[in-house]
Design an enzyme around this catalytic site. Structure first.
Site, PDB file in Angstrom:
ATOM      1  N   ALA A  91     118.727 -47.010 -79.431  1.00 34.93           N
ATOM      2  CA  ALA A  91     119.959 -47.354 -79.258  1.00 34.93           C
ATOM      3  C   ALA A  91     121.089 -46.383 -79.930  1.00 34.93           C
ATOM      4  O   ALA A  91     120.455 -45.820 -81.144  1.00 34.93           O
ATOM      5  CB  ALA A  91     120.362 -48.788 -79.593  1.00 34.93           C
TER       6      ALA A  91
ATOM      7  N   GLU B  27     111.498 -49.415 -75.973  1.00 35.97           N
ATOM      8  CA  GLU B  27     111.737 -50.778 -75.344  1.00 35.97           C
ATOM      9  C   GLU B  27     112.068 -50.526 -73.764  1.00 35.97           C
ATOM     10  O   GLU B  27     111.541 -50.891 -72.876  1.00 35.97           O
ATOM     11  CB  GLU B  27     112.922 -51.384 -75.695  1.00 35.97           C
ATOM     12  CG  GLU B  27     112.517 -51.920 -77.362  1.00 35.97           C
ATOM     13  CD  GLU B  27     113.579 -52.448 -78.306  1.00 35.97           C
ATOM     14  OE1 GLU B  27     114.646 -51.549 -78.207  1.00 35.97           O
ATOM     15  OE2 GLU B  27     113.746 -53.355 -78.586  1.00 35.97           O
TER      16      GLU B  27
ATOM     17  N   GLY C  93     114.967 -48.498 -78.886  1.00 32.84           N
ATOM     18  CA  GLY C  93     115.527 -48.770 -77.530  1.00 32.84           C
ATOM     19  C   GLY C  93     115.008 -47.796 -76.502  1.00 32.84           C
ATOM     20  O   GLY C  93     114.764 -48.163 -75.230  1.00 32.84           O
TER      21      GLY C  93
ATOM     22  N   GLU D 209     113.293 -49.993 -86.271  1.00 32.90           N
ATOM     23  CA  GLU D 209     114.663 -50.870 -86.625  1.00 32.90           C
ATOM     24  C   GLU D 209     114.440 -51.364 -87.849  1.00 32.90           C
ATOM     25  O   GLU D 209     115.220 -51.308 -88.500  1.00 32.90           O
ATOM     26  CB  GLU D 209     114.669 -51.711 -85.516  1.00 32.90           C
ATOM     27  CG  GLU D 209     115.052 -51.449 -84.063  1.00 32.90           C
ATOM     28  CD  GLU D 209     114.050 -50.901 -83.263  1.00 32.90           C
ATOM     29  OE1 GLU D 209     112.925 -50.584 -83.770  1.00 32.90           O
ATOM     30  OE2 GLU D 209     114.323 -50.965 -81.985  1.00 32.90           O
TER      31      GLU D 209
HETATM   32  N1  DAK Z   1     121.787 -42.728 -82.094  1.00 32.80           N
HETATM   33  C1  DAK Z   1     122.759 -41.819 -82.330  1.00 32.80           C
HETATM   34  N2  DAK Z   1     122.598 -40.764 -82.264  1.00 32.80           N
HETATM   35  C2  DAK Z   1     121.221 -40.129 -82.400  1.00 32.80           C
HETATM   36  C3  DAK Z   1     120.393 -40.845 -82.232  1.00 32.80           C
HETATM   37  C4  DAK Z   1     120.382 -42.520 -82.015  1.00 32.80           C
HETATM   38  N3  DAK Z   1     119.503 -43.313 -82.194  1.00 32.80           N
HETATM   39  N4  DAK Z   1     119.227 -40.422 -82.269  1.00 32.80           N
HETATM   40  C5  DAK Z   1     119.743 -39.030 -82.360  1.00 32.80           C
HETATM   41  N5  DAK Z   1     120.854 -38.942 -82.502  1.00 32.80           N
HETATM   42  C6  DAK Z   1     121.722 -37.658 -82.587  1.00 32.80           C
HETATM   43  C7  DAK Z   1     121.864 -37.224 -83.806  1.00 32.80           C
HETATM   44  O1  DAK Z   1     122.734 -37.717 -84.631  1.00 32.80           O
HETATM   45  C8  DAK Z   1     122.166 -35.812 -83.563  1.00 32.80           C
HETATM   46  O2  DAK Z   1     123.354 -35.455 -83.399  1.00 32.80           O
HETATM   47  P1  DAK Z   1     124.344 -34.263 -84.019  1.00 32.80           P
HETATM   48  O3  DAK Z   1     124.413 -34.616 -85.750  1.00 32.80           O
HETATM   49  O4  DAK Z   1     123.867 -33.354 -83.446  1.00 32.80           O
HETATM   50  O5  DAK Z   1     125.809 -34.871 -83.616  1.00 32.80           O
HETATM   51  C9  DAK Z   1     121.360 -35.407 -82.337  1.00 32.80           C
HETATM   52  O6  DAK Z   1     121.114 -36.831 -81.852  1.00 32.80           O
HETATM   53  C10 DAK Z   1     120.055 -34.646 -82.613  1.00 32.80           C
HETATM   54  O7  DAK Z   1     119.333 -35.423 -83.562  1.00 32.80           O
HETATM   55  P2  DAK Z   1     118.689 -34.903 -85.059  1.00 32.80           P
HETATM   56  O8  DAK Z   1     119.415 -33.573 -85.377  1.00 32.80           O
HETATM   57  O9  DAK Z   1     118.396 -35.981 -85.905  1.00 32.80           O
HETATM   58  O10 DAK Z   1     117.404 -34.258 -84.205  1.00 32.80           O
HETATM   59  P3  DAK Z   1     115.713 -34.134 -85.039  1.00 32.80           P
HETATM   60  O11 DAK Z   1     115.142 -33.304 -84.062  1.00 32.80           O
HETATM   61  O12 DAK Z   1     116.184 -33.578 -86.375  1.00 32.80           O
HETATM   62  O13 DAK Z   1     115.362 -35.615 -85.165  1.00 32.80           O
HETATM   63  C11 DAK Z   1     114.858 -37.758 -84.572  1.00 32.80           C
HETATM   64  C12 DAK Z   1     114.938 -36.426 -83.982  1.00 32.80           C
HETATM   65  C13 DAK Z   1     114.615 -38.512 -83.107  1.00 32.80           C
HETATM   66  C14 DAK Z   1     113.699 -38.186 -85.108  1.00 32.80           C
HETATM   67  C15 DAK Z   1     116.013 -38.175 -85.100  1.00 32.80           C
HETATM   68  O14 DAK Z   1     117.362 -37.949 -84.282  1.00 32.80           O
HETATM   69  C16 DAK Z   1     115.969 -39.740 -85.307  1.00 32.80           C
HETATM   70  O15 DAK Z   1     115.342 -40.308 -86.232  1.00 32.80           O
HETATM   71  N6  DAK Z   1     116.773 -40.399 -84.505  1.00 32.80           N
HETATM   72  C17 DAK Z   1     117.014 -41.912 -84.680  1.00 32.80           C
HETATM   73  C18 DAK Z   1     115.792 -42.525 -84.190  1.00 32.80           C
HETATM   74  C19 DAK Z   1     116.001 -43.864 -84.296  1.00 32.80           C
HETATM   75  O16 DAK Z   1     115.822 -44.583 -85.487  1.00 32.80           O
HETATM   76  N7  DAK Z   1     116.226 -44.690 -83.187  1.00 32.80           N
HETATM   77  C20 DAK Z   1     116.166 -46.100 -83.190  1.00 32.80           C
HETATM   78  C21 DAK Z   1     117.462 -46.519 -83.150  1.00 32.80           C
HETATM   79  S1  DAK Z   1     117.682 -48.356 -83.422  1.00 32.80           S
HETATM   80  C22 DAK Z   1     119.807 -54.951 -80.985  1.00 32.80           C
HETATM   81  C23 DAK Z   1     120.033 -54.000 -80.041  1.00 32.80           C
HETATM   82  C24 DAK Z   1     119.241 -52.810 -80.011  1.00 32.80           C
HETATM   83  C25 DAK Z   1     118.500 -52.473 -80.899  1.00 32.80           C
HETATM   84  C26 DAK Z   1     118.363 -53.142 -82.182  1.00 32.80           C
HETATM   85  C27 DAK Z   1     118.996 -54.459 -82.094  1.00 32.80           C
HETATM   86  N8  DAK Z   1     120.426 -56.027 -81.148  1.00 32.80           N
HETATM   87  C28 DAK Z   1     121.941 -55.996 -80.912  1.00 32.80           C
HETATM   88  C29 DAK Z   1     119.997 -56.939 -81.896  1.00 32.80           C
HETATM   89  C30 DAK Z   1     117.911 -51.027 -80.959  1.00 32.80           C
HETATM   90  C31 DAK Z   1     117.756 -50.405 -81.909  1.00 32.80           C
HETATM   91  C32 DAK Z   1     117.429 -49.002 -81.994  1.00 32.80           C
HETATM   92  O17 DAK Z   1     117.180 -48.408 -80.881  1.00 32.80           O
END
Ligand code: DAK
Length: 259
Positions: free
Chosen positions: A64, A112, A109, A132
């Site tokens: 997400a 998911e 997400g 998360e």
């Molecule tokens: N959201 C927004 N932007 C993201 C992103 C994300 N999840 N993942 C990557 N990006 C963006 C980065 O910010 C970056 O943007 P710029 O800085 O270039 O503008 C671009 O994509 C490239 O990412 P990186 O530079 O970080 O690329 P790397 O190869 O270095 O790293 C990575 C790739 C996938 C390991 C890293 O980007 C990363 O760790 N991303 C976040 C992964 C993550 O934690 N995803 C889970 C998100 S939490 C809920 C509803 C939904 C959810 C929970 C609760 N309720 C309302 C209860 C769901 C939660 C989630 O999904």
């Protein structure tokens, strides 16, 4: 749809989540597009199977959108979670089979979303995880529920509590994915499987999906009744008559008509 590309090959639809700048992260716009995608595909009676993938070589969906989520209030968080859950449930209950072709990161997400599909195939470069708890939240798009049902509560709890990612080989070992392919072969494999499914009698395939999904939610006594009713309904179809007739006449069946 701005962030979802849709292509059709014969009876197979291929949808690509296309927000490469943010590694296809799910913001409200992408969720709205996914909602529209389901409506579009469901309305097209010529589509018998759907493949869902992410654009680029790096990510299926990196979660997400953390930027959009970071400032949510409790009420807004619940609303965002509901929006995602509603769309994912809509994907899960699409009548036709769905295949997630996981071409890279499938985090939060993204993992998911892949689990809302019927079948997961992945590239050898794929990475799965529910990060998360490391961000101070719970999985919010069905992760606590679908992961435990798919791979069992013990392994699901380990992945969710630890927020540790796993690679493709481990995802295969724990049963999160059905098969792993060299990255460059993933889409061909996913499309081939979808085409194989699409060649079988579409009404029967959809009935199987309904029977499995609905049967898993009830006790066995009720589940076998669900199966009996769907089994019975196939005998009203032209495809059943052609399929069984062809067998008895020792010939290849004609292409199924979805009738
Ligand atoms: N959201 C927004 N932007 C993201 C992103 C994300 N999840 N993942 C990557 N990006 C963006 C980065 O910010 C970056 O943007 P710029 O800085 O270039 O503008 C671009 O994509 C490239 O990412 P990186 O530079 O970080 O690329 P790397 O190869 O270095 O790293 C990575 C790739 C996938 C390991 C890293 O980007 C990363 O760790 N991303 C976040 C992964 C993550 O934690 N995803 C889970 C998100 S939490 C809920 C509803 C939904 C959810 C929970 C609760 N309720 C309302 C209860 C769901 C939660 C989630 O999904």
């Amino acid at each position: 749809m701005t962030h979802v590309l849709l292509e059709k090959k014969d009876h197979v639809a291929i949808a690509t989540i296309n927000r490469p700048k943010a590694l296809n992260a799910l913001n409200s716009e992408v969720l709205a597009d996914l909602n529209e995608l389901v409506d579009t595909v469901n309305a097209d009676s010529e589509i018998y199977a759907l493949v869902l993938t992410g654009s680029g070589e790096k990510a299926f969906v990196a979660g997400a959108d953390i930027g959009e989520m970071s400032t949510l209030t409790k009420a807004e968080g619940e609303a965002f979670g509901k929006k995602g859950n509603d769309v994912f449930r809509k994907i899960e209950t699409m009548p036709i089979p769905t295949i997630a072709a996981v071409n890279g990161f499938a985090l939060g997400g993204g993992c998911e979303l892949s689990m809302a599909c019927d079948i997961r195939l992945c590239a050898d470069t794929a990475v799965f995880g529910q990060p998360e708890t490391g961000l101070g939240i719970t999985p919010g798009f069905g992760g606590t529920q679908r992961l435990a049902r798919l791979i069992g509560p013990g392994m699901a709890k380990q992945l969710i509590y630890s927020a540790k990612n796993i690679k493709a080989d481990e995802a295969l070992r724990v049963g999160l994915v059905n098969a792993v392919y060299p990255a460059e072969e993933l889409m061909a494999a996913a499309e081939k499987l979808a085409a194989t499914i699409a060649k079988n009698a579409p009404i029967a395939v959809r009935a199987c999906k309904k029977a499995i999904n609905e049967g898993l939610e009830v006790g066995m006594d009720e589940a076998v009744v669900i199966e009996e009713k769907l089994f019975g309904s196939c005998f009203e179809t032209a495809d059943q008559k052609e399929g069984m007739g062809a067998f008895l006449e020792k010939r290849k069946h004609e292409p199924y008509q979805n009738k």
